[in-house]
Write an enzyme that holds these catalytic residues in place. Structure first.
Site, PDB file in Angstrom:
ATOM      1  N   LYS A  35      -5.799   3.004  19.468  1.00 33.76           N
ATOM      2  CA  LYS A  35      -5.701   3.991  18.392  1.00 33.76           C
ATOM      3  C   LYS A  35      -7.082   4.607  18.117  1.00 33.76           C
ATOM      4  O   LYS A  35      -7.207   5.806  17.849  1.00 33.76           O
ATOM      5  CB  LYS A  35      -5.147   3.342  17.128  1.00 33.76           C
ATOM      6  CG  LYS A  35      -5.098   4.268  15.891  1.00 33.76           C
ATOM      7  CD  LYS A  35      -4.318   5.550  16.157  1.00 33.76           C
ATOM      8  CE  LYS A  35      -3.924   6.304  14.911  1.00 33.76           C
ATOM      9  NZ  LYS A  35      -4.977   6.622  13.979  1.00 33.76           N
ATOM     10  N   VAL A  63      -0.442   7.702   1.085  1.00 36.79           N
ATOM     11  CA  VAL A  63       0.347   8.701   1.826  1.00 36.79           C
ATOM     12  C   VAL A  63       1.079   8.061   3.002  1.00 36.79           C
ATOM     13  O   VAL A  63       2.296   8.213   3.164  1.00 36.79           O
ATOM     14  CB  VAL A  63      -0.556   9.849   2.309  1.00 36.79           C
ATOM     15  CG1 VAL A  63       0.206  10.760   3.266  1.00 36.79           C
ATOM     16  CG2 VAL A  63      -1.067  10.666   1.122  1.00 36.79           C
ATOM     17  N   HIS A 110      -7.592   6.996  20.879  1.00 38.80           N
ATOM     18  CA  HIS A 110      -6.720   8.145  20.571  1.00 38.80           C
ATOM     19  C   HIS A 110      -7.426   9.087  19.616  1.00 38.80           C
ATOM     20  O   HIS A 110      -7.451  10.307  19.817  1.00 38.80           O
ATOM     21  CB  HIS A 110      -5.417   7.639  19.951  1.00 38.80           C
ATOM     22  CG  HIS A 110      -4.577   8.703  19.299  1.00 38.80           C
ATOM     23  ND1 HIS A 110      -4.895   9.257  18.070  1.00 38.80           N
ATOM     24  CD2 HIS A 110      -3.426   9.324  19.689  1.00 38.80           C
ATOM     25  CE1 HIS A 110      -4.002  10.171  17.741  1.00 38.80           C
ATOM     26  NE2 HIS A 110      -3.095  10.220  18.700  1.00 38.80           N
ATOM     27  N   ASN A 111      -8.028   8.536  18.566  1.00 35.14           N
ATOM     28  CA  ASN A 111      -8.669   9.381  17.562  1.00 35.14           C
ATOM     29  C   ASN A 111      -9.892  10.091  18.111  1.00 35.14           C
ATOM     30  O   ASN A 111     -10.195  11.220  17.712  1.00 35.14           O
ATOM     31  CB  ASN A 111      -9.047   8.547  16.340  1.00 35.14           C
ATOM     32  CG  ASN A 111      -7.841   8.214  15.485  1.00 35.14           C
ATOM     33  OD1 ASN A 111      -6.701   8.373  15.913  1.00 35.14           O
ATOM     34  ND2 ASN A 111      -8.068   7.743  14.279  1.00 35.14           N
ATOM     35  N   GLU A 130      -8.621  12.900  19.981  1.00 28.51           N
ATOM     36  CA  GLU A 130      -8.191  13.864  18.959  1.00 28.51           C
ATOM     37  C   GLU A 130      -9.375  14.696  18.465  1.00 28.51           C
ATOM     38  O   GLU A 130      -9.262  15.925  18.336  1.00 28.51           O
ATOM     39  CB  GLU A 130      -7.561  13.092  17.808  1.00 28.51           C
ATOM     40  CG  GLU A 130      -7.140  13.909  16.609  1.00 28.51           C
ATOM     41  CD  GLU A 130      -6.684  13.021  15.478  1.00 28.51           C
ATOM     42  OE1 GLU A 130      -7.170  13.212  14.339  1.00 28.51           O
ATOM     43  OE2 GLU A 130      -5.849  12.126  15.720  1.00 28.51           O
ATOM     44  N   GLY A 142       0.827  -1.205   0.000  1.00 27.91           N
ATOM     45  CA  GLY A 142       0.000   0.000   0.000  1.00 27.91           C
ATOM     46  C   GLY A 142       0.858   1.250   0.000  1.00 27.91           C
ATOM     47  O   GLY A 142       1.470   1.590   1.013  1.00 27.91           O
ATOM     48  N   SER A 188       0.006   6.548  14.542  1.00 30.64           N
ATOM     49  CA  SER A 188      -0.471   7.925  14.577  1.00 30.64           C
ATOM     50  C   SER A 188       0.666   8.897  14.290  1.00 30.64           C
ATOM     51  O   SER A 188       1.798   8.681  14.709  1.00 30.64           O
ATOM     52  CB  SER A 188      -1.079   8.259  15.947  1.00 30.64           C
ATOM     53  OG  SER A 188      -1.502   9.609  15.981  1.00 30.64           O
TER      54      SER A 188
END
Length: 632
Positions: free
Chosen positions: A349, A173, A352-353, A356, A170, A294
């Site tokens: 995670k 980005v 975490h988001n 965020e 993959g 992250s």
């Protein structure tokens, strides 16, 4: 090492195996010599062997291979025609596979010339029908002489250490940035991106064209070649969209892999999907690591926060690579660590988001209060936020907000040209549904998700604004006192944001016996990740002595002083027409959390009245339930 030279009868595996063993100074073994007498008799008569015949023979060879491996190595000649048989031989070791490959015509010619061998040439067709050529190992043509074939194999073995030690699938980005990070840290790397005609073609090769100085990287758009380029046990990082794409990629990889190989999912997958994949691949004798990553594009390239979970034996094999590329905390320790079993890495995670989301929303509310309530221009707000960045309110998100407020296009603030419709991905919603599932109060972080949802209703909002004639009112007079209260309110809101997120982690960790280490999680979130901040650095110490942030003595002292500021700011903003979903939810959460006697007794009475749901009494033993007939 144990080298298995294999192929159909007549390919020359015994001759080549003996010569190779002499060259390597290894003992040689012929798999045929380990067949029981009953198998040999069947083959002499031209009767194909069944699985019932082969499995005991293969299991015996497997034990021998493990012994030879422990005692310095060996060369084994063995048919090992299909993957089912090779999986048995691979169990508990990682032999090197060398397929002697040739045409039917050539091999038939050799069999016709054979004398004294018990394999009936009539079985050749059944052997070719059984043969499954894997993508792994080496394939050597038998067109050459045995001596030349041995030289080819010897050359491949000498250069075996030049195989890549890690693979990334993959080249979006994040995938491309992580690949460059690995390569820059001297990790021999293979990269792969799917080939879609007229849409995604030679994507991996274009990465090398874009970065010609990368000497540690090989590019592929053919999956079998990509897998073959990796040393065993293979370590393959998936950086592809969450959901069905991950399952599809796993299914493509399974036939190409060997027992003990490791698949790592570095995308934002739902943790329950990761739980399922860990179990599924364990049945296939493969290891699966769910890894939260992250830091965005810059973090992935320069050093992200990495949160791996799953079988510890698998994480132990990749953790040193993660430590090379992860961000470093203030003491220089990598911002990565083994999180726990199953999908716990993807779970934290996800949390975490959601923190965020709330941190971003809190900053936008502080910005909006300054701009609409205090009537400050963007340059003034930039100056205030810059001073906040110098103290304990400092954070990465505040830093980038300052940059945004200082970015102009044609002498106009670029921010004012951006449409006020905020997008979101799955992790915010997953956190909310998980909190509901486990009964964890999550209103503060839920409101951050809902704020984005309502922002997306731009047309409806614009029409309603005209109908109601709504316009936030600015205050007059001295702004300094309000700004001082706003800073304290913002920090109080942030403490509550973190408390809410970590409380969900505690509930799920307790339920699944994950034993999450909240101090260590806070530590790996002090750098690399999006919510890194001075507050997170303090949380490392706080969580070393408590798992309830609001009950830490230092937090108690802070919140006793600042929660009233939060209530004042939220009240003033709402009174003057500003929507402050996270600020207002934060003070409501806090007041609810410190209230000894709540009005929930009335709710219980109501539930019992209309549904006979029963209730507990303050003057009765805990757990004893009562029902009242409220109206005759």
């Amino acid at each position: 090492m144990v080298i298995i030279v294999y192929g159909v009868t007549g390919c020359g595996k015994t001759t080549v195996g003996q010569l190779l063993a002499e060259k390597l100074n290894f003992p040689f073994y012929d798999g045929d010599n380990f067949h029981p007498t009953s198998n040999v008799e069947k083959m002499r008569k031209g009767i194909p062997l069944t699985d019932e015949d082969r499995i005991p023979w293969l299991n015996n060879l497997r034990i021998k291979i493990q012994s030879w491996d422990r005692n310095g190595g060996a060369v084994l000649a063995c048919s090992a025609l299909n993957e089912k048989y090779r999986k048995i031989l691979k169990r508990g070791s990682n032999p090197i596979w060398v397929l002697l490959d040739g045409s039917r015509e050539l091999i038939q010619e050799r069999l016709d010339a054979r004398v004294g061998h018990f394999m009936n040439p009539a079985l050749l067709e059944s052997q070719f029908a059984t043969l499954e050529k894997p993508a792994y190992g080496y394939k050597v043509s038998i067109d050459s002489t045995p001596a030349e074939i041995v030289e080819q194999i010897h050359f491949l073995l000498k250069n075996m250490n030049e195989l890549s030690s890690f693979g990334v699938i993959g080249m979006g980005v994040m995938g491309k940035s992580l690949a460059l990070n690995l390569s820059n840290n001297d990790v021999p790397l293979s990269i792969y991106n799917r080939h879609v005609p007229n849409k995604e073609e030679k994507v991996a090769a274009k990465v090398l064209e874009q970065f010609p100085d990368q000497k540690n990287m090989l590019a592929f758009d053919d999956l079998p070649s990509f897998v073959t380029s990796l040393s065993t046990p293979r370590k393959i990082l998936l950086m592809i969209p969450a959901g069905k794409a991950v399952d599809h990629q796993i299914e493509e990889l399974i036939p190409l892999l060997s027992p003990g190989d490791i698949i790592i999912d570095g995308g934002n997958s739902f943790y329950k999907d990761t739980n399922r994949r860990v179990s599924y691949l364990e049945e296939k004798e493969l290891l699966f690591v769910g890894t939260g990553v992250s830091g965005g594009e810059e973090g992935a390239l320069k050093g992200p926060s990495i949160m791996p979970s799953g079988p510890k034996e698998a994480v132990d094999k990749v953790l040193s690579l993660f430590e090379k590329i992860a961000a470093k905390d203030k003491s220089g320790k990598p911002c990565t660590a083994y999180i726990g079993p199953e999908g716990s890495g993807h779970f934290i995670k996800m949390v975490h988001n959601s923190i965020e989301y709330a941190e971003m929303q809190a900053l936008t509310e502080a910005y909006f209060l300054m701009r609409r309530h205090l009537g400050m221009d963007p340059k003034e707000i930039f100056e205030v936020f810059s001073t906040w960045q110098e103290g304990d309110t400092a954070s990465y998100l505040l830093e980038i907000t300052c940059d945004i407020l200082n970015t102009y296009e044609d002498d106009e603030l670029l921010l004012d040209k951006i449409l006020d419709k905020a997008a979101q991905k799955g992790t915010g919603g997953w956190s909310v549904t998980t909190a509901l599932e486990y009964g964890v109060p999550y209103g503060v972080l839920s409101e951050a998700v809902m704020a984005r949802a309502i922002s997306f209703k731009k047309d409806e909002r614009s029409k309603a604004s005209q109908v109601y004639g709504h316009k936030p009112k600015a205050i007059s007079g001295d702004r300094s006192n309000f700004l001082e209260s706003l800073k304290d309110a913002y920090q109080a809101c942030r403490i509550i944001n973190h408390e809410v997120g970590f409380s969900l982690m505690k509930a799920v960790s307790d339920e699944h016996n994950w034993n999450l280490n909240f101090s260590e999680i806070a530590r790996i979130w002090t750098n690399g990740c999006i919510i890194r901040s001075s507050l997170m650095e303090s949380a490392v110490a706080w969580f070393s002595t408590t798992d309830n942030l609001l009950m830490h003595p230092e937090v108690i002292d802070r919140m006793k002083l600042s929660h009233q500021k939060l209530a004042f700011v939220a009240g003033e903003g709402i009174k003057h027409g500003l929507a402050l979903p996270v600020f207002s939810a934060a003070i409501n959460y806090f007041l609810g959390a410190i209230t000894a006697e709540s009005p929930a007794n009335l709710i219980q009475a109501q539930r019992d009245y209309f549904g006979a749901h029963t209730y507990e009494r303050v003057d009765a033993p805990e757990g004893k339930h009562f029902h009242t007939v409220w109206k005759e």
